[in-house]
Design an enzyme around this catalytic site. Structure first.
Site, short mmCIF file in Angstrom:
data_model
loop_
_atom_site.label_atom_id
_atom_site.label_comp_id
_atom_site.label_asym_id
_atom_site.label_seq_id
_atom_site.Cartn_x
_atom_site.Cartn_y
_atom_site.Cartn_z
N PHE A 10 0.83 -1.33 -0.15
CA PHE A 10 0.11 0.04 0.04
C PHE A 10 0.85 1.19 0.02
O PHE A 10 0.89 1.96 -0.97
CB PHE A 10 -0.90 -0.19 1.27
CG PHE A 10 -1.61 1.34 1.47
CD1 PHE A 10 -2.30 2.24 0.50
CD2 PHE A 10 -1.82 1.83 2.83
CE1 PHE A 10 -2.85 3.30 0.86
CE2 PHE A 10 -2.19 3.05 3.11
CZ PHE A 10 -2.86 3.60 2.17
N ASP A 58 12.59 -11.34 -1.27
CA ASP A 58 12.29 -11.19 0.05
C ASP A 58 13.69 -10.38 0.82
O ASP A 58 14.79 -10.59 0.26
CB ASP A 58 12.46 -12.71 0.86
CG ASP A 58 11.99 -12.58 2.33
OD1 ASP A 58 12.02 -11.36 2.59
OD2 ASP A 58 11.78 -13.56 2.70
N ILE A 59 13.16 -9.36 1.52
CA ILE A 59 14.54 -8.58 1.97
C ILE A 59 15.42 -9.55 2.99
O ILE A 59 16.60 -9.19 3.37
CB ILE A 59 14.10 -7.48 3.08
CG1 ILE A 59 13.07 -7.72 4.01
CG2 ILE A 59 13.25 -6.43 2.22
CD1 ILE A 59 12.61 -6.80 5.00
N ALA A 81 9.23 -2.59 3.61
CA ALA A 81 8.89 -3.92 3.31
C ALA A 81 8.42 -4.45 5.01
O ALA A 81 9.56 -4.34 6.01
CB ALA A 81 9.94 -5.01 2.83
N GLU A 83 5.47 -6.75 7.75
CA GLU A 83 4.00 -7.33 7.90
C GLU A 83 3.61 -5.95 8.71
O GLU A 83 4.10 -5.62 9.77
CB GLU A 83 4.25 -8.57 8.64
CG GLU A 83 4.86 -9.70 7.69
CD GLU A 83 3.65 -10.25 6.82
OE1 GLU A 83 2.47 -9.90 6.98
OE2 GLU A 83 4.18 -10.98 5.72
N THR A 133 6.53 3.09 12.35
CA THR A 133 5.18 3.27 12.61
C THR A 133 5.10 4.04 14.02
O THR A 133 5.91 3.83 14.78
CB THR A 133 4.13 2.11 12.71
OG1 THR A 133 3.11 2.22 13.41
CG2 THR A 133 4.92 0.83 13.68
N ASP A 134 4.00 4.58 14.33
CA ASP A 134 3.83 5.54 15.60
C ASP A 134 3.42 4.40 16.47
O ASP A 134 3.55 4.89 17.90
CB ASP A 134 2.61 6.53 15.59
CG ASP A 134 1.27 6.07 14.99
OD1 ASP A 134 1.08 4.91 14.80
OD2 ASP A 134 0.39 6.86 15.07
N GLU A 135 3.03 3.08 16.07
CA GLU A 135 2.60 2.14 17.21
C GLU A 135 3.68 1.74 18.38
O GLU A 135 3.24 1.18 19.21
CB GLU A 135 2.00 0.97 16.47
CG GLU A 135 0.65 1.49 15.76
CD GLU A 135 -0.31 0.03 15.23
OE1 GLU A 135 -0.20 -0.86 16.04
OE2 GLU A 135 -0.88 0.33 14.24
N TYR A 159 2.92 -7.12 16.19
CA TYR A 159 3.58 -6.09 15.05
C TYR A 159 4.15 -4.87 15.83
O TYR A 159 5.32 -4.86 15.19
CB TYR A 159 2.10 -5.45 14.59
CG TYR A 159 2.35 -4.26 13.73
CD1 TYR A 159 3.26 -4.43 12.56
CD2 TYR A 159 1.77 -3.24 13.79
CE1 TYR A 159 3.56 -3.39 11.79
CE2 TYR A 159 2.04 -2.07 13.12
CZ TYR A 159 2.88 -2.10 12.11
OH TYR A 159 3.28 -1.25 11.56
N LYS A 163 8.21 -4.00 15.04
CA LYS A 163 8.66 -2.90 14.30
C LYS A 163 9.56 -1.94 15.33
O LYS A 163 10.67 -1.34 14.86
CB LYS A 163 7.61 -2.03 14.05
CG LYS A 163 6.65 -2.53 12.86
CD LYS A 163 7.46 -2.42 11.46
CE LYS A 163 7.85 -1.18 10.99
NZ LYS A 163 8.72 -1.19 9.60
N PRO A 214 -18.21 -3.22 10.81
CA PRO A 214 -17.50 -3.87 12.15
C PRO A 214 -16.85 -2.74 13.01
O PRO A 214 -15.88 -2.44 12.44
CB PRO A 214 -16.91 -5.11 11.87
CG PRO A 214 -16.24 -5.10 10.49
CD PRO A 214 -17.33 -4.10 9.57
N ASN A 258 -12.39 6.06 15.70
CA ASN A 258 -12.65 5.25 14.82
C ASN A 258 -14.43 5.30 14.38
O ASN A 258 -14.58 5.14 13.17
CB ASN A 258 -12.49 3.60 15.11
CG ASN A 258 -11.12 3.54 15.06
OD1 ASN A 258 -10.29 4.24 14.52
ND2 ASN A 258 -10.88 2.17 15.58
N GLY A 293 -5.47 -6.35 23.68
CA GLY A 293 -4.80 -5.37 23.96
C GLY A 293 -4.61 -3.91 22.90
O GLY A 293 -3.74 -3.42 22.47
#
Length: 352
Positions: A10, A58-59, A81, A83, A133-135, A159, A163, A214, A258, A293
């Site tokens: 994406f 693949d990296i 790259a 997940e 990511t900010d996560e 995830y 990261k 949902p 959301n 979580g």
């Protein structure tokens, strides 16, 4: 030329398209594993463009990376790259460890050896741009200030933990080896070519197909929303002028719950493509059990990149979400190619 990893996904796919829209920009070696979220149809407009060189790989394949670096001599690597879906990481974390941590390690090892082999201006100008990511920062309360680049890492999902580990590796390669890296941590992206397991494309497609929309828990999870085109422009700025070893947060200055995002989508669809029965798409909203979580709030303070590099997002949430919905309405062929049997199986497992 530059090497882009994950360039059929994406954000990576949007970046490649955005990069090659500028005639003066270098060619792109586009390396992608083509997992479920990698889609060559996203890159269809580049067919026949000699500046786009696609490589299926693949990296984590060090031999392949070594060969590509020697063959093409890129002046930069932009690493998308990964997940990236929290829900999938909860059900199957192993692939996230393999790609996001081990894969990044192998990519860094190959890139470091390549950089050491360079001389003069080629070595001085080389950059490794790691997209994160900010996560990794964890969760915020409603009253906490937004994440800055100095916020402690507190990942809460497989995830985000994977990261965070990759970010630490990139930082270590800079401080230990002097490897020329920059890192960006972005907020929630949305826009064209988004795989429809994430909230915004899922809601758009479910609404159009008369399916439930949902919503996890009470729907009050807050995210900062960043239009993918703005993210691409920010990456260009950091790659060109970012300070080595630094991290830059990239956000949209658009905090939304959301449930408010979903209601906005319904309102726009009511205007652009009304239901046959004349009722609102909002009637399809359905609340489902919250995921384990689930972080309550993310918020990005993107002040540093504005102060140092002069970047600020061009899109508001209202303008960006309307462009996104219009794109999905105008591109049914891309959608039909993505919505495969395996994708429907995943939705059934996740939301039934």
């Amino acid at each position: 030329m530059i090497l882009v990893t994950g360039g059929a996904g994406f954000i990576g796919g949007n970046f490649v398209l955005d990069w090659l829209k500028i005639p003066s920009n270098e060619a792109v070696i586009n390396l992608d594993k083509l997992t479920y979220a990698g889609n060559l149809a996203t890159l269809e407009s580049l067919e026949g463009d000699s500046r786009h060189i696609f490589v299926h790989g693949d990296i984590g394949d060090k031999d392949l990376i070594d060969r590509l670096l020697v063959q093409y001599q890129p002046r930069a690597i932009v690493n998308f790259a990964a997940e990236s879906h929290v829900d999938r990481s909860i059900h199957g974390p192993a692939e996230f460890i393999h790609t996001n941590i081990v894969g990044t390690f192998h990519l860094l090892e190959s890139a470091l050896a390549y950089w050491k082999s360079l001389e003069g201006s080629a070595k001085e100008q080389f950059r490794f741009h790691h997209v994160s990511t900010d996560e990794v920062y964890g969760s915020l309360s409603l009253t906490d200030p937004a994440f800055t680049e100095t916020h402690a890492y507190e990942p809460n999902s497989p995830y985000s933990a994977s990261k965070a580990a990759s970010d630490h590796l990139v930082r270590a390669w800079f401080h230990t080896y002097g490897f020329p890296v920059v890192t960006t941590n972005c907020s929630n992206n949305y826009g064209p070519y988004h795989f429809p397991e994430k909230l915004i494309p899922l809601v758009i497609l479910n609404a159009l197909n008369s399916k439930p929309l949902p919503i996890y828990g009470d729907g009050q999870q807050i995210r900062d929303w960043l239009f993918v085109g703005d993210h691409c422009s920010a990456i260009r700025e950091v790659l060109a002028r970012g300070k080595l070893g630094e991290t830059y947060n990239i956000g949209g200055w658009n905090e939304k719950a959301n449930i408010d995002v979903v209601r906005t989508i319904c309102t726009i669809l009511d205007e652009l493509k009304p239901r046959v029965d004349g009722r609102s798409y909002a009637e399809q909203i359905t609340y489902v059990t919250d995921r384990p979580g689930h972080d309550r709030r993310y918020a990005i303070d993107a002040g540093k990149i504005e102060r140092e590099l002069g970047w600020r997002p061009a899109e508001t949430f209202d303008s960006g979400i309307k462009k996104t919905i219009e794109w999905y309405l105008d591109n049914p062929a891309w959608i039909d190619g993505v919505v495969s049997g395996s994708y429907r199986d995943w939705l059934k497992k996740q939301y039934d």
